[in-house]
Design an enzyme around this catalytic site. Structure first.
Site, PDB file in Angstrom:
ATOM      1  N   HIS A 215       0.821  -1.218   0.000  1.00  0.00           N
ATOM      2  CA  HIS A 215       0.000   0.000   0.000  1.00  0.00           C
ATOM      3  C   HIS A 215       0.854   1.267   0.000  1.00  0.00           C
ATOM      4  CE1 HIS A 215      -0.001  -0.091   4.578  1.00  0.00           C
ATOM      5  NE2 HIS A 215      -0.129   1.215   4.428  1.00  0.00           N
TER       6      HIS A 215
ATOM      7  N   ASP B  30       1.155  -7.703   2.254  1.00  0.00           N
ATOM      8  CA  ASP B  30       1.272  -6.261   1.994  1.00  0.00           C
ATOM      9  C   ASP B  30       2.740  -5.819   1.868  1.00  0.00           C
ATOM     10  OD1 ASP B  30       0.857  -3.566   1.793  1.00  0.00           O
ATOM     11  OD2 ASP B  30      -0.533  -3.420   3.468  1.00  0.00           O
TER      12      ASP B  30
ATOM     13  N   SER C 124       3.678   2.196   8.401  1.00  0.00           N
ATOM     14  CA  SER C 124       3.460   1.258   7.313  1.00  0.00           C
ATOM     15  C   SER C 124       4.791   0.982   6.641  1.00  0.00           C
ATOM     16  CB  SER C 124       2.499   1.860   6.291  1.00  0.00           C
ATOM     17  OG  SER C 124       1.221   1.917   6.832  1.00  0.00           O
TER      18      SER C 124
HETATM   19  N1  ASP Z   1      -2.277   0.644   7.717  1.00  0.00           N
HETATM   20  C1  ASP Z   1      -1.931   1.793   8.442  1.00  0.00           C
HETATM   21  C2  ASP Z   1      -1.850   2.996   7.560  1.00  0.00           C
HETATM   22  O1  ASP Z   1      -2.385   2.981   6.514  1.00  0.00           O
HETATM   23  C3  ASP Z   1      -0.776   1.646   9.336  1.00  0.00           C
HETATM   24  C4  ASP Z   1      -1.245   2.056  10.667  1.00  0.00           C
HETATM   25  O2  ASP Z   1      -1.783   3.142  10.785  1.00  0.00           O
HETATM   26  O3  ASP Z   1      -1.096   1.279  11.601  1.00  0.00           O
HETATM   27  O4  ASP Z   1      -1.317   3.996   7.841  1.00  0.00           O
END
Ligand code: ASP
Length: 717
Positions: free
Chosen positions: A85, A221, A651
């Site tokens: 991502h 991911d 992330s």
């Molecule tokens: N998946 C999260 C983000 O998009 C990571 C997190 O905030 O823990 O920032």
């Protein structure tokens, strides 16, 4: 103030031991603050292994990825791992219907195939210095906010220039604890960062929005990049002559896996937390700000999701935008739920009441802090209506219909055209520059954009009224639907062919046409609603609240020294530590700490694009062809959870074991953890990590890119 603050820090570091599990610690301060706790929890390496300036250390391998994510160097040739991502918009930018890397994945089988990404950065921290004393030197105790801001600005420029001069690197300074402390970061920023590999979205984004922020999780991911440098191993713009950067340090990769209660450490760049805000602020978030954000994003996602399901081109065009909108949307939803369920307002209330009762019994403290909380609450209450507009500036102008932002690009052309002293040649140059921006339409669909504006505009108009704010002529129209229809029918800014024709024939006198363009006018009026009517008052109030928050931070540390204090996340390098552990999310349920490939097969649903499993992955599963990446039980582990205090920006952060070897990449938090940006609870907050063995398995067995695994230093327990 400064001395008092340092005294507070002294008290705090003595009292950390019992509570230090929570927090995001500054690497250069690990030794004096939490090394003991980390070792007691199982860490076998030392604070110097994590952060050193005269020898290589793990920090040299932790890389800020394009300002918003983290990544880690895993080979001597600067192979860089981050989340799928985090690389998503870059993978999207290389994708077309013919070469759909989002859908099918991308693997460079040789360095020559690696894809450049102009405009992105990869930043390594060389050194962290506390410059608080220099920043605040000779500042009188009763200095006004303006004087203080002035000194900080001047000293920042002086100290940054001096650091650049003495080190030969770049540098920046950031405030901590609401400006009670300042740290200078010496950095090396690389610009040539190439895409090396990405799994298909059916792996890298498996579970999509349904599973986002959720455990149990089965998302692979990760994506793979490489940093390039010039022949002198220094940062350089993209050039075919650049060579892979030779890192000061790259991390070993542990292929033995984790067990329950193992020590873990996350090293990265958390973006923003608000752990010390007032009760009033938490209440406003819960009652006004989050609900506004949620209804705006639900409206735009309703449009975008439906359009993406219908058309493969729209799916590519809107993939990255959709993720940007939906990620925070779902987080805020969970955050509000968690803050309510775990009584955040009451918790804040008990801290504030304890504070008030302690100062009431102490004359000196009462003199310093007696009026602090009432004043802070008052200012925050006064800020609410302005913050509503600010929130809509973000949610409507920046995250809503794109034409509003696009229209802003034409401001300068109009201003130049209206200025008689400007030569025609300058105007023509500007026009040509704008003709070069028609690439905007590559990822733009007029019908989607129009439907987003239709879905959102009434919320904005209504809430501006409810909170007693001024409005724009457009938002005051009786029939907003008709207004939007007309805007998209008449504007030249929503259609590539119309705009190209308009610009090609553009003359100075045509500025009038642009000014009368409904999209141009609405964009301008909406910005001016904020900039001219709201911002002036809001910035006076925010300056007051900044100064009160600075005092409130210091006051909490002084009056309530038994509590844990770590600086809120601000995009700077931090270490957080915890243990691999499951949790009880709600009554009657208990979550295991890991997931496996069998879980992917359980979730498989060929009729739902979020849960499609590729034939190749199924084949590997059926053959149990896991190689050295299998767990000692024979299964293929996918992800695990642990009690590290992380945030957005973490992330892609490397997750290390007790010996400092890489065991995974952090990529998310569980639903019950989304509140941790405001309130962390180590009993239920868990970060989610993709097991590094699943990453290697996908590279090697799924993608046939074993040459990448071969670049790494694999170790076993
Ligand atoms: N998946 C999260 C983000 O998009 C990571 C997190 O905030 O823990 O920032």
């Amino acid at each position: 103030m400064k001395i008092k603050f340092l005294v507070s820090l002294g008290i705090i570091s003595l009292s950390f031991n019992a509570f230090a599990h929570e927090g995001m610690w500054i690497p250069s301060m690990i030794k004096s603050m939490v090394e003991g706790d980390m070792k007691a929890m199982g860490m076998k390496i030392s604070a110097e292994d994590l952060y050193a300036i005269n020898q290589s250390s793990i920090k040299d391998a932790v890389v800020h990825f394009n300002g918003g994510c983290t990544s880690v160097l895993v080979s001597d040739e600067a192979l860089l791992l981050t989340n799928h991502h985090c690389g998503y918009s870059l993978i999207q930018s290389h994708s077309t219907l013919e070469n759909n890397y989002l859908e099918d994945g991308f693997w460079a089988m040789s360095k020559a195939d690696e894809l450049p990404n102009p405009g992105i950065s990869a930043t390594i921290i060389k050194e962290i210095r506390d410059v608080t004393a220099d920043m605040l030197k000779d500042l009188p105790a009763d200095a006004s906010e303006a004087q203080r801001a002035d000194q900080i600005k001047k000293m920042t420029a002086t100290l940054v220039a001096a650091a650049k001069e003495s080190t030969g690197y770049d540098a920046y300074i950031r405030p901590f604890f609401y400006g009670n402390q300042f740290l200078l970061f010496v950095i090396e920023e690389f610009e040539d960062v190439r895409l090396v590999g990405a799994p298909p979205s059916s792996i890298g984004k498996f579970g999509y929005d349904t599973d986002n922020w959720v455990w149990p999780r089965h998302t692979g991911d990760f994506s793979v990049f490489r940093i390039y440098a010039n022949k002198e191993n220094k940062p350089a713009k993209y050039s075919a002559d650049n060579v892979p950067y030779k890192p000061v340090y790259s991390v070993p990769v542990n292929v033995s896996g984790v067990s329950e209660n193992d020590f873990t450490l996350v090293y990265g760049f958390p973006g923003r937390t608000d752990n010390y805000i007032s009760k009033e602020n938490v209440k406003q978030n819960l009652e006004v700000i989050n609900p506004q954000r949620l209804k705006m994003r639900a409206a735009s996602l309703g449009v975008i999701d439906a359009a993406m399901r219908q058309d493969p081109l729209t799916k590519i065009q809107y993939a990255a935008k959709q993720s940007r909108i939906s990620n925070a949307y779902k987080k805020w939803m969970g955050q509000s739920k968690g803050l309510i369920r775990w009584d955040a307002v009451e918790q804040k209330d008990s801290v504030e009441s304890l504070f008030q009762s302690r100062i009431a019994n102490n004359e000196a403290l009462n003199k310093n802090y007696g009026s602090l909380l009432p004043e802070l609450t008052k200012v925050e209450t006064e800020m609410l209506s302005g913050n509503v507009v600010r929130n809509y500036l973000i949610e409507f102008y920046y995250y809503g219909p794109e034409v509003l932002r696009f229209a802003e690009t034409f401001d300068e052309l109009v201003a130049l055209s209206n200025d008689k002293s400007v030569a025609d040649s300058t105007i023509n140059k500007k026009r040509d520059e704008l003709l070069g921006k028609l690439g905007f339409f590559k990822n733009y669909d007029i019908n989607v954009d129009k439907a987003i504006m239709q879905a959102q505009i009434a919320y904005v108009a209504e809430d501006l009224k409810t909170f007693g704010n001024p409005s724009t002529p457009e938002l005051q129209q009786a029939d907003l639907k008709a207004f939007v229809n007309e805007l998209y029918a008449k504007s030249v800014l929503v259609d590539k062919a119309k705009l190209e024709a308009f610009l090609t024939k553009y003359k100075r006198s045509h500025a009038k046409k642009l000014e009368a363009d409904p999209a141009f006018a609405f964009s301008k009026n909406f910005r001016s609603l904020y900039n001219d009517n709201v911002r002036p008052t809001l910035s006076v109030l925010s300056a007051k609240s900044d100064s009160l928050m600075r005092l409130w931070m210091d006051a909490q540390m002084t009056v309530l020294p038994e509590r844990t204090y770590f600086a809120d996340a601000n995009g700077t390098l931090r270490i957080t530590f915890g243990k691999v552990e499951g949790y009880k999310p709600f009554d009657g349920a208990e979550y295991a700490y890991f997931t496996t490939l069998s879980g992917i097969m359980e979730k498989e649903d060929p009729t739902n694009p979020e849960f499609v499993v590729s034939a190749k992955l199924k084949e590997l599963y059926n053959e149990k062809n896991y190689g050295i990446y299998a767990h000692n039980t024979g299964e293929m582990r996918v992800a695990f959870i642990a009690s590290n205090h992380t945030s957005g920006g973490n992330s892609g952060s490397p997750v290390f074991d007790a010996n400092g070897a890489l065991i995974g990449l952090n990529f998310d938090r569980t639903w019950e953890s989304t509140m941790s940006d405001i309130m962390f609870n180590s009993n239920i907050c868990r970060n989610i990590t993709v097991d590094i063995r699943y990453v290697l398995f996908i590279m090697d067995k799924f993608a046939g890119a074993k040459h990448l695994v071969d670049e790494m230093k694999l170790v076993q327990d």
